[in-house]
Design an enzyme around this catalytic site. Structure first.
Site, mmCIF file in Angstrom:
data_model
loop_
_atom_site.group_PDB
_atom_site.id
_atom_site.type_symbol
_atom_site.label_atom_id
_atom_site.label_comp_id
_atom_site.label_asym_id
_atom_site.label_seq_id
_atom_site.Cartn_x
_atom_site.Cartn_y
_atom_site.Cartn_z
ATOM 1 N N HIS A 149 0.860 -1.196 0.000
ATOM 2 C CA HIS A 149 0.000 0.000 0.000
ATOM 3 C C HIS A 149 0.890 1.238 0.000
ATOM 4 C CE1 HIS A 149 -3.835 2.039 1.856
ATOM 5 N NE2 HIS A 149 -3.184 2.843 1.043
ATOM 6 N N GLU A 184 -11.253 3.240 5.863
ATOM 7 C CA GLU A 184 -10.187 4.148 6.349
ATOM 8 C C GLU A 184 -10.891 5.188 7.231
ATOM 9 O OE1 GLU A 184 -8.277 6.446 3.255
ATOM 10 O OE2 GLU A 184 -6.676 7.159 4.599
ATOM 11 N N ASP A 222 1.622 4.097 2.743
ATOM 12 C CA ASP A 222 0.564 4.901 2.136
ATOM 13 C C ASP A 222 1.156 6.047 1.292
ATOM 14 O OD1 ASP A 222 -2.071 5.434 1.475
ATOM 15 O OD2 ASP A 222 -2.647 6.263 3.411
ATOM 16 N N ASP A 223 1.492 7.165 1.926
ATOM 17 C CA ASP A 223 2.048 8.338 1.227
ATOM 18 C C ASP A 223 3.233 8.860 2.045
ATOM 19 O OD1 ASP A 223 -0.181 8.837 -0.888
ATOM 20 O OD2 ASP A 223 -1.256 8.581 0.995
#
Ligand code: ADE
Ligand code: ZN
Length: 350
Positions: free
Chosen positions: A25, A208, A286-287
């Protein structure tokens, strides 16, 4: 599975960093560091509404998912040419190798780029070439997952799939991301059915910020194989049973959850609860350029904050390989390497 003896707390961070792992992810546009945003803006003559790297970094104070997405899409506006996508992915892959990531399944958002007039082949060819080069030059395995933006229409998703059709040999699957609440998985039932017919793997962000009902429909309507995030599942006992029984992996992102105020205090994160309930949870970034850390930072911070153990670490890394879309032979190989790292750790016991 290998029976993991206890490890002293002082040795756990080093073990977390050294263990081989898969990252399942990671949004490649979310790996764009402020320095690279500024370099690409200059290279491409794209104006930015921030005077400096520091000013941009100061804007990274998020209150929820949407407040992040607004800045994240603005950051991606500097990506114009195939080489830009290559450079972004190459930088991420080099960083992942440093964190002992053996395999990465990388999300990308084509609509963010095609909406600005960048052809989809520019995006996919740049990312794919970076994955191929990283395999031979850095020794990391990497594949691509095309994500549909859920705040856009079904029609736009179908159009994107059609544009991607000649390039489908360069991606392993499709996902669903962007603003969750108000955009339930059902909106994309027909697109995902078509992707399934095309033989693509299926994943979706669900639970989420959104309710457990979105996780149910991602499973039962979209028929996804993994759930991205999924942390809201704890509010539904029947759903927890379903996820455990079917070994549906959750790609959990602790620092993202903290920065987007899902769990403002990392000590309250429910990763331990998910593992205790027998769910196939994994840890991911994620980011990372926006949330303060790559995968090892996610591991070390959530373990320190919640008191997870070496046994949990082994389980999380093993889950990441098992839940990947890699071949069985690759999975066995990485799982063997994982066991070796843990065994070596005990050989050095005093
Ligand atoms: N796109 C990039 N990061 C995301 C996240 N955490 N949730 C939904 N969409 C995203
Ligand atoms: Zn995500």
């Amino acid at each position: 599975m290998f029976k993991v003896p206890p490890v002293p707390a002082s040795r756990l961070p080093a073990l977390l960093r050294a263990m081989p792992k898969a990252e399942l992810h990671i949004h490649i546009e979310g790996s764009l560091e402020p320095e690279l945003i500024f370099a690409l803006a200059q290279r491409n003559g794209v104006p930015l509404p921030y005077a400096s790297v520091e000013e941009l970094r100061r804007a990274y104070a998020f209150t929820n998912l949407q407040s992040f997405l607004d800045i994240y899409y603005a950051g991606a506006s500097v990506l114009l040419h195939e080489q830009d996508f290559y450079d972004m992915a190459r930088a991420y892959l080099a960083r992942a190798v440093a964190d002992h990531v053996a395999h990465a399944e990388i999300f990308f958002d084509p609509q963010t780029h095609t909406a600005r007039g960048v052809p989809i082949e520019t995006v996919i060819n740049g990312l794919h070439r970076a994955c191929e080069d990283a395999r031979t030059e850095l020794g990391i395995s990497a594949t691509l997952i095309l994500c549909f933006l859920r705040h856009l229409s079904e029609e736009s998703a179908f159009e994107t799939l059609e544009q991607a059709q000649p390039l489908l040999d360069k991606i392993v699957g499709v996902g669903l991301d962007s603003s969750e609440v108000g955009h339930p998985p059902e909106k994309f039932a027909r697109v995902f059915a078509r992707c399934r017919e095309l033989g693509l793997h299926l994943v979706a962000h669900a639970g989420e910020e959104g309710p457990p009902a979105y996780i149910w429909s991602a499973l039962d309507v979209l028929k996804v194989e993994r759930i991205d995030h999924g942390v809201q599942a704890v509010h539904d006992a029947l759903l927890m049973q379903r996820l455990a029984q079917d070994r549906i992996a959750l790609t959990v992102c602790p620092l993202s959850n903290q920065k987007l105020q899902v769990f403002p205090n990392l000590a309250d994160h429910n990763l331990g609860k998910l593992l205790d309930a027998g769910l196939a949870a994994t840890v991911n970034s994620d980011d990372p350029a926006y949330f303060g850390g790559y995968i090892n930072e996610n591991f070390t911070q959530v373990f320190a904050a919640t008191g997870l153990t070496a046994r949990n670490a082994y389980q999380l890394a093993w889950n990441s390989f098992e839940a990947s879309f890699a071949s069985s032979a690759d999975k066995r190989n990485w799982e063997h390497q994982l066991k070796e790292v843990f065994e070596r750790c005990y050989e050095h016991d005093d």
